[in-house]
Design a protein around this motif. Structure first.
Motif: not given
Length: 105
Positions: A19-31
């Motif tokens: 869960l933590i790694l999933h949202y870290m990846t999403k955060w880094k891909q955010a515009p």
């Protein structure tokens, strides 16, 4: 080992890191904020400052025309909004009765 303990261990050691790694990846891909976004933000800031100056001018004009005008600073105005509603609304028992619907059923 009880089933609940196995589920807890799996959730702790597999689910939580995933869960933590999933949202870290999403955060880094955010515009990210672009140069155009920064220019637009600067324009809005300048517009807000100009509008604030206009409001101050209108307040000075109204204060000169009306001696009873009470001008609040921004902090005082925000503080007045934070007051409980009971402090400036009449209580139900203090209001005049509404006689418009007295005879209707």
């Amino acid at each position: 080992m009880p089933f609940g303990a196995v589920v807890s261990i799996v959730a702790l050691f597999i689910g939580l890191p995933w869960l933590i790694l999933h949202y870290m990846t999403k955060w880094k891909q955010a515009p990210k904020m672009t140069d155009e976004d920064e220019r637009m933000l600067d324009e809005m800031y300048n517009l807000a400052r100009r509008l604030e100056d206009r409001v101050a001018t209108v307040e000075r004009i109204v204060a000169a025309d009306s001696p009873d005008f009470n001008r609040l600073s921004g902090a005082e105005y925000r503080a007045s909004l934070d007051k409980p509603r009971d402090s400036y609304r009449p209580r139900l028992e203090d209001r005049e009765p509404d006689h418009r619907n007295a005879g209707r059923n």
